[in-house]
Structures are given as structure tokens and as C-alpha cells.
Design a protein around this motif. Sequence first.
Motif, PDB file in Angstrom:
ATOM      1  N   ASN A  84       0.880  -1.173   0.000  1.00 49.70           N
ATOM      2  CA  ASN A  84       0.000   0.000   0.000  1.00 49.70           C
ATOM      3  C   ASN A  84       0.916   1.221   0.000  1.00 49.70           C
ATOM      4  O   ASN A  84       1.769   1.360   0.877  1.00 49.70           O
ATOM      5  N   TYR A 221      -7.736  -0.462  -3.962  1.00 52.84           N
ATOM      6  CA  TYR A 221      -8.310  -1.490  -3.083  1.00 52.84           C
ATOM      7  C   TYR A 221      -9.600  -0.975  -2.466  1.00 52.84           C
ATOM      8  O   TYR A 221      -9.597  -0.363  -1.395  1.00 52.84           O
ATOM      9  N   ASN A 224     -12.107  -4.482   1.174  1.00 53.37           N
ATOM     10  CA  ASN A 224     -11.106  -4.871   2.170  1.00 53.37           C
ATOM     11  C   ASN A 224     -11.007  -6.375   2.380  1.00 53.37           C
ATOM     12  O   ASN A 224     -10.153  -6.834   3.147  1.00 53.37           O
ATOM     13  N   ILE A 228      -4.973 -10.198  -2.342  1.00 57.78           N
ATOM     14  CA  ILE A 228      -3.927  -9.583  -3.160  1.00 57.78           C
ATOM     15  C   ILE A 228      -2.710 -10.497  -3.124  1.00 57.78           C
ATOM     16  O   ILE A 228      -2.101 -10.701  -2.072  1.00 57.78           O
ATOM     17  N   ALA A 250     -11.029   0.868   3.023  1.00 54.78           N
ATOM     18  CA  ALA A 250     -11.282   0.610   1.600  1.00 54.78           C
ATOM     19  C   ALA A 250     -11.819   1.855   0.915  1.00 54.78           C
ATOM     20  O   ALA A 250     -12.546   1.771  -0.065  1.00 54.78           O
ATOM     21  N   TYR A 258      -2.516  -0.281  -4.143  1.00 56.45           N
ATOM     22  CA  TYR A 258      -1.570  -1.362  -3.882  1.00 56.45           C
ATOM     23  C   TYR A 258      -0.785  -1.594  -5.162  1.00 56.45           C
ATOM     24  O   TYR A 258      -1.370  -1.837  -6.227  1.00 56.45           O
TER      25      TYR A 258
END
Length: 482
Positions: A84, A221, A224, A228, A250, A258
Motif C-alpha cells: 500500500n 483497493y 477490504n 492480493i 477501503a 496497492y
Amino acid sequence: MNIAITTSLKLMALLALLYLPLCPVIAQPQVPETDIDSLFASYTDNTPGVAVVIVRNGEVIFRRGYGLANLEYGIPITPQTVFNVGSVSKQFTAFAIYLLAEQGKLSLDDDIRRYLPELPKFGKPITIKHLCYHTSGLKEPLALLSFAGWRMDDYISTAHVLQLLSRQTALNFESGSAFRYSNANYVLLAEIVARVSGESFADFTRKNIFEPLGMQQSQFYDDNERLIKNRAYSYDFEDGKFKKEKLNAAYVGSTALYTTAEDLAKWNANFQKPKIGNPALLQKFNALATLDDGTPALLSKDMNIQHAKGQFYRNYRGIETYIHTGGDAFFRSFFGRFPQEDLSIIVLSNSPHFVAFPMGMKLLEILVADKMLPLHEEAATIPTPPATKSEAVAETDLAQYQGHFYSTELNSTFEVQLKGAQLWLRHFRLEEIPLEPLPEKGSFSGRNYYPFSLHFRQNEQGQVQEMEVQDFRGEKLIFEKH
């Protein structure tokens, strides 16, 4: 193989050898790998770490991972690890807006209520440009959320942030009149992209930015619970050991991209040879932000740092820089472009010990130290002001501050309670917050995820009637005594 073919191949090889001297190769400066490795030597097989990618003259000249992406499973960080990147997300959001403007689907001068009618009227309209430039005057949603009783590890969606912003009764300043960094601006920009395009912001950016650039590991993203692959996890450090730092948010636009260091190198390449947009669009995108009166939108007047749509421009020691850092939970990121040097530096981290801007600039010094002007003495040493000691406040004086305080715009109630000689701030969803006295009478400090100051105000009869909370960004929130 017949004789004719063999002869032809030999002739082609000879011509190629004759042609080589006519095509000089631009040699890349040697990469100081040892110096770079030393900079990140503290990240080991037992710690979180960093991914580093350096691009020069359009080529990746350095890529390496240090430390672990996952401490529980011992998975090492590589340049393909997904992080992130926090506020580095913002430049992608602004670019999506510029793509829609280029297509004629919106104008930067549009009133945002054309697309977001649920937002209140604040007098002078807020435009899309104001959001892009951080000149809207909108309050910081992280301050609003934390004093509305939200925990930072709660599930927080774009809809939650929109609902909170729709309850606001005033701006920090008239739109267009000042610069003030607020994540609200970029959450709203992402929502405008979604409503104008008719698809989610995540889908729009995937189709119009990530896929055309080959950024296969990149996504906004907005769910949530979505998996990934190859992601890093974020870690805090307390009592001498690492622990998981949860992140369930989110909401997109201001954060929640991300991506990998290698994917960001592909985004970086688009500034030199655009596959999406065109040189004219990129010139507008890189143009420095201004207030409505044309004066620069400055993050720092002293250091002359000016905003440029999810980037900050500065001439640092003779080097032209476009930089933005990011942070969410304990993810940290540095994305710096240095156009005059044809150089870019990307550093992504999941460590609480990584400080993005200083580390990114240390890498810059390692790479181009010979071209950097010396630091001014006054810039190198910043005097520390003497500490101010607050005197203890008598319990009888503290007792007057007790009670329940309510904010209409946040729909949130805090209780101030006296225990012994200590005031505590309580909310049913949060841990108790100790309040420490400040020198000014009726003023205290505390920490609710982020540091804040609090001042109790009295009416003409000397009775406490409200408390004003001011978080570290300067946001002022009023709670009336009930």
C-alpha cells in the motif's frame, strides 16, 4: 544449410560489426550498490523492510529487496512485492481526472456539487480544480473520523467518508483562497471519476491506467476482503517486538493504491514517453498549483515547496524534484522524479522504522552528490525551542471541566472525567485518553491516534460551555456541553 544462406548470414554479421562504431552507446554511471546496501543494512531476515527501484535514462539500473514482506511466514521482500503506497496514490487520482477532462467529460472548473449534490453549499463553489490543488478548504477526514469515534483499524469505505463530509457545516477557509492538504479532496475526486465514468474508480484506473502501462500488480483497493497476491503486511514495533498493524480501510483516491516498485517504474516511464495521455496533457498535469488569485499553492513558504496534483515540486540544492511520500498503517513510500537528471527513485516499505523522505533524499545524494549544491548552514541545523513545562492544575480547578460534550456535525459524544488529579477523555468506542495540561489555562493535549490539543471555553458566567479540539493538522472541531 546451403552455401547461399551461409554466405548471407556471414555478410549480415560482418555488416553488423562494421556498424557498431557508428552507434555509440550511452554508458550508465556505475551504480554505488555497496552504499545503497549499507543504507538499508538494518533490514534483515528478522525485520520488515523495503523494496528499492532506481531508474536512470529510461532504464532500471537498480532493483533490490531488503527484509521481509511477512514476518510470520518468512517471505522476503522483492521489487515485485505489493505494498500500500498511501498518498502516492493521489497522483493517479488526479491523472484520472485529467484523462476525463481531456475526453471532454468534465471541466476542472466545474462545481463539484454538479457530481456530488449531497455535499452542502459553503458559499463560493468548490471546483474540481480546488480539489486537485488542495485549495478547497474541506476538513481532513481522518480528524473527523477519529473524533466521530472511529478506530483507524475499522472498516472505512468511501461511502463512510462521503457521509461524514456531507455533514460538515463550514470550511477551513473560502475555497481557492489558501492551500491546505486534506485527504478529503482526493476521496471526492475518485468519487467524481466513478460517477462521471459510470464504473468504479478501481475499474476505471485499471482499464485506463494500469493495463495500458502493463502495471499488472497494481489496483485501487475498494474491497477490504479481496485477496492480493504477493502483498506485504504492515508492522508496528512495541515493547521490543514487532506486531501486526491492521488496515481495513477501503476508501480510495487519497490512498489505497496497492502496487509494486517495478510497477511504479512503468508509471514513471509514462512521464518520458507517454502511452496514456500525451505531452500536452502531461505538461498540464505537472504544472504547479495556484490559488485563485494566481499565487503559488505552497506546502512550505520557507522551503518553497509547491503542489502539483499529487506531487510536490521543489528545487533542492540545485536539483529539480517532483516528490510525494505516502503512509497508511505502517506502510511507507517514497516516489521521487528528478527530470533534469533523468533519474527516479522508488522506495516502498512495511516497517515502522522507515522514514520515507529522508531515506529517499539520502539515495539521491548517493547518486548525484557531485551535482548537488552544499547545504546552507542555517538549513543544516535547526534550533530546538526550549521545552515549556506546564504547572500542575489543582483538582478543584479540573473538576469544572467534567461533563458530556456533543458535536452535531460528527454526531459524536465525549465524556470528560476526573480521576484523582488526571482528566480523561472517554468515548464508548475508543480507549480512554489522558489529558495533559498545557500552559494556557483550560488547555490540554492528548492523542487519539493522532496528537491533538483541547481548549475548554466558558460563557460570561464562567461556566464551561464547549470544548474546541484541534488536531495536529490544525482542524478545529467544536463539542458543546450537554
